[in-house]
Design a protein around this motif. Sequence first.
Motif, short mmCIF file in Angstrom:
data_model
loop_
_atom_site.label_atom_id
_atom_site.label_comp_id
_atom_site.label_asym_id
_atom_site.label_seq_id
_atom_site.Cartn_x
_atom_site.Cartn_y
_atom_site.Cartn_z
N ASP A 186 0.90 -1.29 -0.13
CA ASP A 186 -0.10 -0.26 0.04
C ASP A 186 0.73 1.18 0.07
OD1 ASP A 186 -2.21 1.68 0.22
OD2 ASP A 186 -3.04 0.73 2.04
N ARG A 187 0.28 2.40 -0.34
CA ARG A 187 1.05 3.62 -0.23
C ARG A 187 0.91 4.26 1.15
NH1 ARG A 187 3.19 7.06 -4.20
NH2 ARG A 187 3.18 9.19 -3.74
N LEU A 188 1.91 4.78 1.51
CA LEU A 188 2.05 5.68 2.72
C LEU A 188 1.37 7.17 2.28
CD1 LEU A 188 2.84 6.06 5.63
CD2 LEU A 188 5.07 6.96 4.88
N GLU A 189 0.15 7.62 3.00
CA GLU A 189 -0.36 8.88 2.73
C GLU A 189 0.09 9.96 3.82
OE1 GLU A 189 -2.29 9.68 0.25
OE2 GLU A 189 -2.19 7.83 -0.90
N ASP A 190 0.09 9.48 5.05
CA ASP A 190 0.40 10.62 5.90
C ASP A 190 1.12 9.83 7.18
OD1 ASP A 190 0.50 13.01 7.20
OD2 ASP A 190 -1.66 12.87 7.95
N VAL A 191 1.79 10.63 8.07
CA VAL A 191 2.26 10.41 9.38
C VAL A 191 1.68 11.16 10.31
CG1 VAL A 191 4.31 9.93 10.57
CG2 VAL A 191 4.45 9.31 8.00
N VAL A 192 1.10 10.76 11.31
CA VAL A 192 0.36 11.70 12.25
C VAL A 192 1.10 11.40 13.81
CG1 VAL A 192 -1.90 11.93 13.70
CG2 VAL A 192 -1.92 11.02 11.15
N LEU A 193 1.34 12.50 14.10
CA LEU A 193 2.09 12.62 15.32
C LEU A 193 1.21 12.96 16.61
CD1 LEU A 193 5.38 14.87 14.23
CD2 LEU A 193 5.07 12.20 14.14
N ASP A 194 1.71 12.40 18.02
CA ASP A 194 1.01 12.84 19.06
C ASP A 194 1.35 14.06 19.56
OD1 ASP A 194 3.28 12.27 20.53
OD2 ASP A 194 2.67 10.15 21.09
N ALA A 195 0.79 14.50 20.81
CA ALA A 195 1.02 15.64 21.30
C ALA A 195 2.35 15.82 21.93
CB ALA A 195 0.06 16.16 22.65
N ALA A 196 3.08 14.71 22.11
CA ALA A 196 4.58 14.61 22.52
C ALA A 196 5.49 14.99 21.22
CB ALA A 196 4.77 13.50 23.39
N GLY A 197 5.00 14.81 20.07
CA GLY A 197 5.91 14.70 19.03
C GLY A 197 6.26 13.24 18.48
N ARG A 198 5.73 12.43 19.13
CA ARG A 198 5.95 10.85 18.49
C ARG A 198 5.32 10.64 17.49
NH1 ARG A 198 8.38 7.15 23.53
NH2 ARG A 198 9.81 8.70 24.18
N ILE A 199 5.38 9.32 16.78
CA ILE A 199 4.65 8.99 15.81
C ILE A 199 3.23 8.18 16.46
CG2 ILE A 199 4.14 7.53 13.94
CD1 ILE A 199 7.06 7.80 13.16
N ASP A 200 2.20 8.92 16.22
CA ASP A 200 0.82 7.86 16.81
C ASP A 200 0.35 6.98 15.89
OD1 ASP A 200 -1.40 8.34 18.69
OD2 ASP A 200 -2.34 8.23 16.73
N HIS A 201 0.45 7.39 14.63
CA HIS A 201 0.04 6.24 13.59
C HIS A 201 0.46 6.77 12.15
CE1 HIS A 201 -3.64 8.84 13.70
NE2 HIS A 201 -3.79 8.39 12.38
N VAL A 202 0.49 5.90 11.18
CA VAL A 202 0.73 6.35 9.78
C VAL A 202 -0.95 5.83 9.13
CG1 VAL A 202 3.15 5.67 10.06
CG2 VAL A 202 1.57 4.00 9.04
N VAL A 203 -1.00 6.63 7.88
CA VAL A 203 -2.34 6.50 7.24
C VAL A 203 -1.69 5.81 5.77
CG1 VAL A 203 -4.30 7.53 6.28
CG2 VAL A 203 -3.19 8.22 8.53
N SER A 204 -2.48 4.66 5.52
CA SER A 204 -2.05 4.00 4.01
C SER A 204 -3.37 4.34 3.21
CB SER A 204 -1.57 2.69 4.16
OG SER A 204 -2.69 1.90 4.77
N ARG A 205 -3.17 4.57 1.89
CA ARG A 205 -4.19 4.57 1.06
C ARG A 205 -5.20 3.61 1.18
NH1 ARG A 205 -2.54 5.44 -5.14
NH2 ARG A 205 -1.87 7.18 -4.21
#
Length: 510
Positions: A186-205
């Motif tokens: 799948d294609r990586l669409e987005d990288v979402v960070l949490d309030a602490a600046g860490r990766i919360d999750h990534v979003v695939s198409r």
Amino acid sequence: MRSILIIGGGTAGWLTAAYLARFLDLADHPHRRITLLESPEIGTIGVGEGAFPTMRSTLRFLGIDETRFIRETSATFKQGVCFTDWLHAPQDGQRHRYFHPFEAPLYADAPGLVPHWLRQDKATRPPFAEAMTIQNRVAEARRAPKGPDEEAFTGPLSYAYHFDAGQLGRLLAERAVELGVRHVQDRLEDVVLDAAGRIDHVVSREHGPLRADLYIDCSGFRAELIGRALGVPFRSARPYLFTDRALACKLPYDRPDAPLPSFTIAAAHEAGWTWDISLAGMRGLGCVYSSDHMDDARAAATLRAYAGDRIDEVETRLLSFEPGYRERQWVGNCVAVGLSAGFLEPLESTGVVLIEAAVAMIAELFPHHGPIDAPARRFNTLMTARFDNIVSFLKLHYCLSRREEPFWRDNVDPASIPDRLKELLDQWRHRPPNRYDFILDLESFAFFNYQYILYGMEFATDLPSEATDLAAMRAAEKLLLKIRRYGERAADDLPSHRQLIDRINGQPAS
């Protein structure tokens, strides 16, 4: 439950996935999960790559049969690197060359052997690698490093491999899936960070949000996580290493039984060097150069001059890179491996060995409970030191040259030489490199690797004259004679490289 999400395939992604799956024993530990997200739109460049001898241990650990590896990746054996024209440009038909073998000097710890060679007449003594190891003669005779009946991953001489990177990625992917890795195309669409600046999750198409405890960035130069999402600074090595482009291609052999060198050829040119890697069915060629000293058209002409007119029949690919690395490669719940962590240049095949070092470290330091970033500081310290030391080792190849072109003169400029390397060069003018110059866990190269480059490039170590010790001199001469005879015998006894590769591939012997 501990879960790992790897972003990106290729050699870095699939080697990381397979290694961690094997180390963490996914089959017997269902509370551990490894997923690899790979875009089907992004291919792997397979122009021919080389590895270190460490690859043999890696493949054995992964449970990949050596014969299968050789057959499925167009692999051949690699016994070292032959450097041509690095000391000076061709002069009156004369070309300088030297060999950097994988084999340690046969008598690396023999007291007085290297000093004895250094005190010999420079005009008549044999080249350093030829004097100190049997591998030089074996490689020059185009012999294999092992016989056909040797056990897998073993042989009388140390060796690595040349291989097609695209084919290796597919082989590693098959093994990783066998070991329990989940493959998501799948294609990586987005990288979402949490309030602490860490990766919360990534979003695939197609699969939507994907979450994990640890995210491993193997997305190549794009550095989707460590660079674009987390903004970790990149430390450029351009002040020391000037090459930043490569024009690469694959070229079929003139005939199926063409002789097969068992070493990488690194041929210097006016603004860099050309790699020449012999795979089973074709050669991988690449003109590596500095864009500050050579334009793309000149690079194409340089590659054509090296390879001949037949290069017009194949596709060439222009690769751009910035030599350097991330200042921190493990940040929070994200760690970068491969090109996303850093890349210096293709010389000495350091790219693959840095992947091996990083993934082995992740496996050993992996936090099975507690903070996921507990090993980050230690990991960053070790990997940064390893990158820095490789920069110095690569620079050593350039800064001893006597070539007159601007690229080479700039490389000799003391301002372009790392301070640590300058200190060592000052010491090595009066003694040869030894094991106390280096800390093993921070190095990819041993002290004798530095000796091969230094004395291959005719570096002068001025040892004081000593009273003649006839007994020591005779002992050293006997050792050097024994090495020469062993080399001659090995060159007679071992099969040709082409014969062994053809036999492994099930083809009639050449």
